[in-house]
Every structure is written in structure tokens, then in C-alpha cells.
Design a protein around this motif. Structure first.
Motif, PDB file in Angstrom:
ATOM      1  N   ALA A  46      -3.486  -1.164  -3.424  1.00 30.36           N
ATOM      2  CA  ALA A  46      -4.897  -1.536  -3.309  1.00 30.36           C
ATOM      3  C   ALA A  46      -5.671  -0.483  -2.522  1.00 30.36           C
ATOM      4  O   ALA A  46      -6.834  -0.207  -2.825  1.00 30.36           O
ATOM      5  N   THR A  47      -5.024   0.124  -1.532  1.00 31.12           N
ATOM      6  CA  THR A  47      -5.675   1.205  -0.781  1.00 31.12           C
ATOM      7  C   THR A  47      -5.945   2.390  -1.686  1.00 31.12           C
ATOM      8  O   THR A  47      -7.038   2.963  -1.675  1.00 31.12           O
ATOM      9  N   PHE A  48      -4.943   2.753  -2.474  1.00 30.08           N
ATOM     10  CA  PHE A  48      -5.092   3.874  -3.400  1.00 30.08           C
ATOM     11  C   PHE A  48      -6.263   3.647  -4.357  1.00 30.08           C
ATOM     12  O   PHE A  48      -7.123   4.496  -4.529  1.00 30.08           O
ATOM     13  N   PHE A  49      -6.278   2.461  -4.971  1.00 32.17           N
ATOM     14  CA  PHE A  49      -7.358   2.163  -5.914  1.00 32.17           C
ATOM     15  C   PHE A  49      -8.673   1.896  -5.192  1.00 32.17           C
ATOM     16  O   PHE A  49      -9.742   2.076  -5.766  1.00 32.17           O
ATOM     17  N   GLY A  50      -8.585   1.475  -3.924  1.00 29.06           N
ATOM     18  CA  GLY A  50      -9.785   1.267  -3.121  1.00 29.06           C
ATOM     19  C   GLY A  50     -10.543   2.549  -2.864  1.00 29.06           C
ATOM     20  O   GLY A  50     -11.766   2.540  -2.716  1.00 29.06           O
TER      21      GLY A  50
ATOM     22  N   ILE B  15       6.848  -6.404  -0.194  1.00 30.05           N
ATOM     23  CA  ILE B  15       6.092  -6.503  -1.446  1.00 30.05           C
ATOM     24  C   ILE B  15       4.591  -6.535  -1.149  1.00 30.05           C
ATOM     25  O   ILE B  15       3.807  -5.832  -1.796  1.00 30.05           O
ATOM     26  N   PHE B  16       4.189  -7.319  -0.153  1.00 28.48           N
ATOM     27  CA  PHE B  16       2.771  -7.348   0.218  1.00 28.48           C
ATOM     28  C   PHE B  16       2.291  -5.988   0.707  1.00 28.48           C
ATOM     29  O   PHE B  16       1.187  -5.554   0.370  1.00 28.48           O
ATOM     30  N   PHE B  17       3.120  -5.301   1.514  1.00 33.29           N
ATOM     31  CA  PHE B  17       2.742  -3.964   1.986  1.00 33.29           C
ATOM     32  C   PHE B  17       2.610  -2.987   0.821  1.00 33.29           C
ATOM     33  O   PHE B  17       1.713  -2.153   0.799  1.00 33.29           O
ATOM     34  N   ALA B  18       3.510  -3.099  -0.155  1.00 38.60           N
ATOM     35  CA  ALA B  18       3.447  -2.213  -1.326  1.00 38.60           C
ATOM     36  C   ALA B  18       2.163  -2.457  -2.124  1.00 38.60           C
ATOM     37  O   ALA B  18       1.478  -1.504  -2.514  1.00 38.60           O
ATOM     38  N   PHE B  19       1.839  -3.727  -2.350  1.00 37.30           N
ATOM     39  CA  PHE B  19       0.593  -4.035  -3.062  1.00 37.30           C
ATOM     40  C   PHE B  19      -0.619  -3.601  -2.233  1.00 37.30           C
ATOM     41  O   PHE B  19      -1.624  -3.158  -2.784  1.00 37.30           O
TER      42      PHE B  19
ATOM     43  N   LEU C 149      -9.399  -5.926  -0.123  1.00 32.87           N
ATOM     44  CA  LEU C 149      -8.151  -6.473  -0.658  1.00 32.87           C
ATOM     45  C   LEU C 149      -6.943  -5.840   0.032  1.00 32.87           C
ATOM     46  O   LEU C 149      -5.996  -6.537   0.391  1.00 32.87           O
ATOM     47  N   ALA C 150      -6.990  -4.529   0.235  1.00 26.70           N
ATOM     48  CA  ALA C 150      -5.881  -3.832   0.900  1.00 26.70           C
ATOM     49  C   ALA C 150      -5.676  -4.374   2.309  1.00 26.70           C
ATOM     50  O   ALA C 150      -4.544  -4.645   2.722  1.00 26.70           O
ATOM     51  N   ILE C 151      -6.749  -4.573   3.035  1.00 27.97           N
ATOM     52  CA  ILE C 151      -6.646  -5.080   4.410  1.00 27.97           C
ATOM     53  C   ILE C 151      -6.061  -6.494   4.409  1.00 27.97           C
ATOM     54  O   ILE C 151      -5.180  -6.814   5.215  1.00 27.97           O
ATOM     55  N   ILE C 152      -6.516  -7.326   3.497  1.00 26.77           N
ATOM     56  CA  ILE C 152      -6.003  -8.690   3.408  1.00 26.77           C
ATOM     57  C   ILE C 152      -4.505  -8.689   3.095  1.00 26.77           C
ATOM     58  O   ILE C 152      -3.721  -9.411   3.718  1.00 26.77           O
TER      59      ILE C 152
END
Length: 170
Positions: free
Chosen positions: A77-81, A69-73, A94-97
Motif C-alpha cells: 500500500a505504501t508503494f502504490f500510495g 502479512i499485514f506488514f507486507a500489505f 491505508l498503509a498506515i492503517i
């Protein structure tokens, strides 16, 4: 006690979990494989009268699901980043975190997986279970540098060998 069913379910389940990369149906095969592995570990833990095997395996599965679930989010976040970077923002933080939190949870989950497989090997006298668990654990630790995927794959192959090496009765 008869564990022939557990042997087959565990071996087949281990193979199915490796097929997650197949487009469209891979995730379904992985879930079916995980269910078969769970049922197999449950039967084995009952046969050897060690409930801690199933407890550790259950913790490992729950933590693995949480890490996914964290990897999916993190992927979202990468996509929106990307759009954030175009606008001058720092949306990748946020994606890295999220990826780091997912990775840490995956390591903890794989430790419980290692514990479950070690205890299974100890109880069934099949030492390759311990090796499989250790390789999967080390593979998750090394996942951050990508070599972990190969180590984890070798661990999964050892897991398949371990299940099919089980005797029909204990």
C-alpha cells in the motif's frame, strides 16, 4: 526425561531466526529456525507435562505470521500510495492503517511468546527464558519508535542463552 535434542534445536533455531536479514536466503533460514524452535518447545512441553506452553507458542507463531502479512500489505500500500500522492490522492492512509493493525497483532503474538517462554523457564528452572520473553514483548511494543528492534534483539540473545543453558535431562 531427555531434552538434549530440544536444547540443541532451540538454540540453533533461535540463532537461525536472527538471520532473516541476509539477502536471498535469510527468510528461508528464519523459517527453518522457527520450525526448530517449534519442535524444541513441543519436546520441552511434553517433557515437563505442560501443554499450555505449546499452545501459547502456537498462538504466538500464528499471530506473528498474520502480522507479517499485514506488514507486507502495508508495504504494498505504501508503494502504490506513492503513485496516489503523485496524482493528488491520499493512498498512504491505508498503509498506515495496515501497519498499525500488523503492529497490534505482533504485540498480541509476542505476549503469547512471552507466556510460552515464561512457562518454559518456570518448568525448567532457567529464569533467562522469562527475561528473553519479556524483552521480546517489550521490544515489539517499542517497535513503533524503532528502539524496540534493539530491545527485541537483546531478548533473542537471551533466548539463545536460555536454550543452551538447558540441562540434558529434566
Amino acid at each position: 526425561m531427555e531434552i538434549r535434542e530440544a536444547k540443541i534445536m532451540g538454540g540453533v533455531g533461535s540463532i537461525l531466526t536472527l538471520l532473516g536479514f541476509i539477502p536471498t536466503i535469510g527468510w528461508v533460514l528464519s523459517i527453518v529456525g522457527l520450525i526448530l524452535l517449534y519442535l524444541s518447545i513441543k519436546k520441552i512441553s511434553e517433557a515437563v507435562a505442560r501443554t499450555e506452553i505449546l499452545t501459547d507458542f502456537t498462538k504466538a507463531i500464528i499471530l506473528s505470521i498474520v502480522s507479517v502479512i499485514f506488514f507486507a500489505f502495508g508495504g504494498g500500500a505504501t508503494f502504490f500510495g506513492i503513485f496516489s500522492l503523485i496524482k493528488g490522492g491520499g493512498g498512504f492512509a491505508l498503509a498506515i492503517i495496515l501497519f498499525i493493525i500488523g503492529w497490534i497483532i505482533a504485540i498480541i503474538g509476542s505476549y503469547f511468546y512471552y507466556q510460552a517462554l515464561s512457562k518454559t523457564g518456570e518448568s525448567t528452572k532457567i529464569n533467562t527464558f522469562r527475561t528473553a520473553g519479556l524483552l521480546i514483548f517489550i521490544g515489539n511494543i517499542l517497535l513503533i519508535i524503532f528502539v524496540g528492534g534493539i530491545v527485541g534483539l537483546i531478548g533473542r540473545i537471551f533466548e539463545i542463552i536460555s536454550f543452551f543453558s538447558l540441562p540434558d535431562t529434566i
